[in-house]
Design a protein around this motif. Structure first.
Motif, PDB file in Angstrom:
ATOM      1  N   TRP A 273       2.135   4.260   3.167  1.00 42.14           N
ATOM      2  CA  TRP A 273       3.109   3.174   3.196  1.00 42.14           C
ATOM      3  C   TRP A 273       4.308   3.588   2.365  1.00 42.14           C
ATOM      4  O   TRP A 273       4.159   4.211   1.304  1.00 42.14           O
ATOM      5  CB  TRP A 273       2.492   1.886   2.637  1.00 42.14           C
ATOM      6  CG  TRP A 273       1.479   1.283   3.561  1.00 42.14           C
ATOM      7  CD1 TRP A 273       1.075   1.773   4.765  1.00 42.14           C
ATOM      8  CD2 TRP A 273       0.744   0.074   3.354  1.00 42.14           C
ATOM      9  NE1 TRP A 273       0.134   0.947   5.318  1.00 42.14           N
ATOM     10  CE2 TRP A 273      -0.085  -0.096   4.478  1.00 42.14           C
ATOM     11  CE3 TRP A 273       0.711  -0.878   2.335  1.00 42.14           C
ATOM     12  CZ2 TRP A 273      -0.934  -1.194   4.610  1.00 42.14           C
ATOM     13  CZ3 TRP A 273      -0.136  -1.963   2.471  1.00 42.14           C
ATOM     14  CH2 TRP A 273      -0.949  -2.116   3.598  1.00 42.14           C
ATOM     15  N   ILE A 278       8.823  -1.076   0.572  1.00 43.34           N
ATOM     16  CA  ILE A 278       8.058  -2.213   0.040  1.00 43.34           C
ATOM     17  C   ILE A 278       8.820  -2.848  -1.118  1.00 43.34           C
ATOM     18  O   ILE A 278       8.981  -4.067  -1.190  1.00 43.34           O
ATOM     19  CB  ILE A 278       6.646  -1.758  -0.408  1.00 43.34           C
ATOM     20  CG1 ILE A 278       5.806  -1.411   0.830  1.00 43.34           C
ATOM     21  CG2 ILE A 278       5.962  -2.857  -1.224  1.00 43.34           C
ATOM     22  CD1 ILE A 278       4.392  -0.970   0.517  1.00 43.34           C
ATOM     23  N   LEU A 282      10.095  -6.617  -1.085  1.00 41.33           N
ATOM     24  CA  LEU A 282       9.666  -7.628  -2.071  1.00 41.33           C
ATOM     25  C   LEU A 282      10.879  -8.196  -2.804  1.00 41.33           C
ATOM     26  O   LEU A 282      10.945  -9.402  -3.078  1.00 41.33           O
ATOM     27  CB  LEU A 282       8.677  -7.010  -3.063  1.00 41.33           C
ATOM     28  CG  LEU A 282       7.315  -6.597  -2.482  1.00 41.33           C
ATOM     29  CD1 LEU A 282       6.461  -5.929  -3.561  1.00 41.33           C
ATOM     30  CD2 LEU A 282       6.574  -7.785  -1.881  1.00 41.33           C
ATOM     31  N   HIS A 308      -0.052  -8.193   2.442  1.00 44.08           N
ATOM     32  CA  HIS A 308      -0.665  -6.905   2.779  1.00 44.08           C
ATOM     33  C   HIS A 308      -0.105  -5.803   1.892  1.00 44.08           C
ATOM     34  O   HIS A 308      -0.839  -4.954   1.400  1.00 44.08           O
ATOM     35  CB  HIS A 308      -0.435  -6.573   4.251  1.00 44.08           C
ATOM     36  CG  HIS A 308      -1.113  -7.529   5.173  1.00 44.08           C
ATOM     37  ND1 HIS A 308      -2.478  -7.656   5.227  1.00 44.08           N
ATOM     38  CD2 HIS A 308      -0.620  -8.432   6.041  1.00 44.08           C
ATOM     39  CE1 HIS A 308      -2.796  -8.590   6.113  1.00 44.08           C
ATOM     40  NE2 HIS A 308      -1.684  -9.073   6.615  1.00 44.08           N
ATOM     41  N   ALA A 309       1.224  -5.841   1.676  1.00 36.82           N
ATOM     42  CA  ALA A 309       1.860  -4.799   0.867  1.00 36.82           C
ATOM     43  C   ALA A 309       1.296  -4.781  -0.548  1.00 36.82           C
ATOM     44  O   ALA A 309       1.214  -3.738  -1.181  1.00 36.82           O
ATOM     45  CB  ALA A 309       3.373  -5.015   0.834  1.00 36.82           C
ATOM     46  N   ARG A 310       0.906  -5.950  -1.044  1.00 37.69           N
ATOM     47  CA  ARG A 310       0.423  -6.044  -2.421  1.00 37.69           C
ATOM     48  C   ARG A 310      -1.032  -5.623  -2.569  1.00 37.69           C
ATOM     49  O   ARG A 310      -1.482  -5.352  -3.676  1.00 37.69           O
ATOM     50  CB  ARG A 310       0.570  -7.480  -2.928  1.00 37.69           C
ATOM     51  CG  ARG A 310       2.002  -7.872  -3.210  1.00 37.69           C
ATOM     52  CD  ARG A 310       2.064  -9.185  -3.993  1.00 37.69           C
ATOM     53  NE  ARG A 310       3.446  -9.560  -4.224  1.00 37.69           N
ATOM     54  CZ  ARG A 310       4.091 -10.507  -3.531  1.00 37.69           C
ATOM     55  NH1 ARG A 310       3.461 -11.161  -2.579  1.00 37.69           N
ATOM     56  NH2 ARG A 310       5.350 -10.784  -3.799  1.00 37.69           N
ATOM     57  N   ALA A 311      -1.780  -5.596  -1.467  1.00 33.63           N
ATOM     58  CA  ALA A 311      -3.210  -5.268  -1.553  1.00 33.63           C
ATOM     59  C   ALA A 311      -3.386  -3.758  -1.672  1.00 33.63           C
ATOM     60  O   ALA A 311      -2.940  -3.018  -0.802  1.00 33.63           O
ATOM     61  CB  ALA A 311      -3.937  -5.797  -0.330  1.00 33.63           C
ATOM     62  N   ARG A 312      -4.019  -3.315  -2.759  1.00 34.64           N
ATOM     63  CA  ARG A 312      -4.151  -1.863  -2.976  1.00 34.64           C
ATOM     64  C   ARG A 312      -5.101  -1.237  -1.958  1.00 34.64           C
ATOM     65  O   ARG A 312      -4.957  -0.109  -1.573  1.00 34.64           O
ATOM     66  CB  ARG A 312      -4.693  -1.609  -4.378  1.00 34.64           C
ATOM     67  CG  ARG A 312      -3.875  -2.328  -5.427  1.00 34.64           C
ATOM     68  CD  ARG A 312      -3.273  -1.379  -6.434  1.00 34.64           C
ATOM     69  NE  ARG A 312      -2.131  -2.050  -7.045  1.00 34.64           N
ATOM     70  CZ  ARG A 312      -2.153  -2.628  -8.235  1.00 34.64           C
ATOM     71  NH1 ARG A 312      -3.229  -2.580  -8.981  1.00 34.64           N
ATOM     72  NH2 ARG A 312      -1.086  -3.235  -8.689  1.00 34.64           N
TER      73      ARG A 312
ATOM     74  N   GLN B 135       1.632   1.913  -5.200  1.00 37.61           N
ATOM     75  CA  GLN B 135       1.754   0.468  -5.094  1.00 37.61           C
ATOM     76  C   GLN B 135       2.086  -0.145  -6.443  1.00 37.61           C
ATOM     77  O   GLN B 135       2.846  -1.089  -6.543  1.00 37.61           O
ATOM     78  CB  GLN B 135       0.494  -0.142  -4.517  1.00 37.61           C
ATOM     79  CG  GLN B 135       0.689  -0.418  -3.045  1.00 37.61           C
ATOM     80  CD  GLN B 135      -0.599  -0.462  -2.300  1.00 37.61           C
ATOM     81  OE1 GLN B 135      -1.651  -0.110  -2.825  1.00 37.61           O
ATOM     82  NE2 GLN B 135      -0.538  -0.895  -1.083  1.00 37.61           N
ATOM     83  N   ALA B 138       5.654   0.281  -7.000  1.00 38.01           N
ATOM     84  CA  ALA B 138       6.488  -0.642  -6.231  1.00 38.01           C
ATOM     85  C   ALA B 138       6.456  -2.039  -6.836  1.00 38.01           C
ATOM     86  O   ALA B 138       7.154  -2.928  -6.384  1.00 38.01           O
ATOM     87  CB  ALA B 138       6.032  -0.682  -4.787  1.00 38.01           C
ATOM     88  N   ALA B 140       3.966  -3.946  -6.598  1.00 29.54           N
ATOM     89  CA  ALA B 140       3.228  -4.802  -5.665  1.00 29.54           C
ATOM     90  C   ALA B 140       1.918  -5.262  -6.290  1.00 29.54           C
ATOM     91  O   ALA B 140       1.408  -4.621  -7.190  1.00 29.54           O
ATOM     92  CB  ALA B 140       2.949  -4.053  -4.374  1.00 29.54           C
TER      93      ALA B 140
END
Lengths: 430, 140
Positions: A273, A278, A282, A308-312, B135, B138, B140
């Motif tokens: 991703w 992202i 956000l 979804h983007a936040r879920a590792r 992530q 980011a 996130a």
């Protein structure tokens, strides 16, 4: 510098300036065809002049000055022929010698207002929806008819026809290439956002053909979204749409397997991703929400994508929040497709039976008839509930409905997975 | 395609010389143009290398080297991240940048590698770790 290289340089500069040039000329002449012609004339003039004199300090103003001069010459010729009206000729002559600095100041002043006017006109509801998309890609994105045809898997003749009709509709409606004000604005903006998202989706969820995604089309829509967000920084839904596209595009390369096959969200390699997108998505979503736009349809869809983007990892996905967001989304933008997605989210949050109950309530909807994702979702719920023969039947129906070759292969794989090892019968598709 | 545009350091930037009011304004207008065209997706300026550190690796040894670093022309004073159709477009944009330094200076344009380019050597574990780290990066 070699001649070929010089031409490429000039064409790259022209590409940057083209949309603003066409926008200014369209408002000036109230004629898109004429505006495109004049822009092309200006490019030819640049190809003659710049290799010797060099690229001017403000190439946009230079091109605009040349194009306007041609427009004035053309108009003067017509008017001289028709009326030999000396007064008009003198007046136009004054305009002809307008210094480049004045034009520069003018271009700085409009702060993209003309470009915005062009976008709003190309997306006007008087034009058919597919005409709007084609015209926007042509006028604002600067794509050729051939490129648009390739993007939409249409013939050049079809796209050319669409563009001709769209231009005709603009002429008939007497549109002035202006940004709508007041009450009209909200409705017109909705149409602009719809067109951009349609372009994005045609790239993201390619509805037909052999490729699952056409990244160039997504990139074009993202660029349009970024331009719009630059021109209208305080419109929450513009930011919502931008956030949605950035977040969805962040998964583009993870959605296709090396062999081109489709990889569903929960199976994607999240390292692929795009974190920059992202982050941008956000941030745009946060701005949309800060502007009071949390309940806009695009902001809500962006919020969904953000979950979804936040879920590792797929297992960390907050499906309950997603189901709740779908509850809000169907309030502001009711649609059977959203109901279907809501059923999927609920099946993930509360189990496949919950999904099956909800899908039974909506499966009669006319909009979902022959809609491949419906049996595909139902098949998935049944599969997870252990009802393999029923699941298999649903996957078969879905595979028979989809027009996308990659998606069909994926669904047939699921059909096979429903068949206990050793049992007879190859997948059946109708 | 995604491109990083490096603003190369000069003696002035390495001495921490502040850009003039005119340059700040011109750069602001340029950035605005980049944003309005949907080209700029990120960027920042960097402090002089005097405030930076280097780690030299040799086998298992790690040696910290304090800035400033000598080879000024190879240092970076700032960067943009752009999304453009091709290098021609990136070049056309780069050429209209105001000179970022008081004296002669240089921009360097480099296409960005994506995770896909590492696919051959990427194990499931490697991918998992990258996913987690990036992530967090980011926010996130």
């Amino acid at each position: 510098m070699a001649a070929g290289e010089t031409h490429r340089t000039i064409e790259a500069v022209f590409r940057i300036e083209r949309a603003r040039l066409v926008a200014g000329l369209a408002r000036y002449t109230c004629d898109v065809d004429r505006a495109e012609e004049l822009a092309q004339d200006a490019l030819l003039a640049a190809l003659t002049d710049w290799p010797n004199g060099g690229v001017p300090r403000n190439p946009g103003a230079w091109l605009m000055a040349v194009a306007k001069r041609r427009a004035i010459d053309g108009r003067r010729r017509e008017q001289m022929l028709e009326r030999k009206h000396a007064e008009i000729a003198r007046e136009l002559d004054d305009g002809r010698h307008a210094p480049i600095e004045a034009l520069e100041a003018e271009m700085d002043d409009d702060l993209g207002d003309e470009l915005l006017g062009l976008i709003f006109t190309a997306c006007h509801p008087a034009i058919s929806p597919d005409g709007r998309a084609a015209l926007t890609l042509r006028l604002v994105g600067g794509l050729t008819t051939e490129e648009i045809a390739r993007s939409f898997l249409s013939s050049e003749a079809t796209i050319a026809q669409r563009i001709v009709r769209a231009k005709k509709a603009i002429g008939e409606a007497g549109l002035a290439f202006e940004v709508p004000r007041g009450r009209e604005r909200a409705g017109r903006l909705a149409s602009v956002l719809e067109v951009i998202y349609l372009i994005f989706n045609e790239g993201y969820a390619a509805t037909s053909g052999d490729d699952l995604v056409r990244p160039a089309l997504c990139a074009e829509a993202q660029r349009l979204g970024r331009i719009l967000a630059g021109l209208m920084p305080d419109e929450p839904e513009v930011l919502g749409l931008l956030a949605l596209m950035e977040l969805q595009a962040s998964r583009l390369s993870a959605r296709s397997a090396p062999d081109g096959g489709f990889v569903p969200l929960t199976k994607q390699n999240r390292a692929r991703w795009d974190q920059l997108l992202i982050r941008r998505g956000l941030a745009a979503l946060a701005r949309a929400e800060a502007l009071g736009g949390a309940d806009g349809p695009y902001a809500l869809q962006a919020a969904l994508a953000a979950c979804h983007a936040r879920a590792r990892a797929a297992g960390d996905t907050d499906w309950k929040r997603i189901a709740a967001l779908y509850d809000r989304l169907r309030q502001v933008a009711p649609s059977p497709v959203i109901d279907l997605n809501r059923a999927v989210a609920c099946s993930m949050a509360y189990g496949p039976e919950a999904g099956l109950r909800m899908i039974d309530e909506i499966s009669g909807a006319a909009a979902l008839r022959n809609y491949a994702p419906l049996p595909a979702a139902k098949g998935d719920f049944l599969f997870r509930a252990g009802r393999l023969p029923e699941a298999r039947r649903q996957f078969e129906i879905a595979a028979g409905l989809t027009r996308n070759a990659r998606e069909r292969a994926f669904l047939l794989e699921r059909v096979r997975a429903c068949t206990p090892p050793g049992s007879p019968g190859a997948p059946r598709v109708e | 395609m995604r491109v990083i545009v490096f603003v190369k350091a000069t003696e002035d930037s390495e001495q921490g010389a502040m850009p003039s009011a005119e340059l700040i304004e011109a750069m602001g207008k340029y950035n605005e143009e980049l944003i309005n065209a949907g080209v700029m997706v990120g960027g920042d300026g960097l402090k002089p290398s005097a405030e930076g550190k280097r780690i030299a690796f040799d086998g298992t040894s790690r040696t910290v080297i304090d800035g400033p670093f000598a080879e000024t022309r190879e240092l970076v004073a700032g960067f943009w991240i752009w999304e453009v159709k091709d290098m021609d477009e990136a070049l056309a944009w780069a050429k209209r940048c105001p000179n970022p330094m008081p004296g002669p200076s240089e921009l360097e344009l480099r296409p960005v590698v994506s995770m896909d380019d590492f696919a051959e050597n990427m194990t499931a574990e490697g991918a998992e770790i990258h996913a987690r780290n990036e992530q967090r990066l980011a926010g996130a």
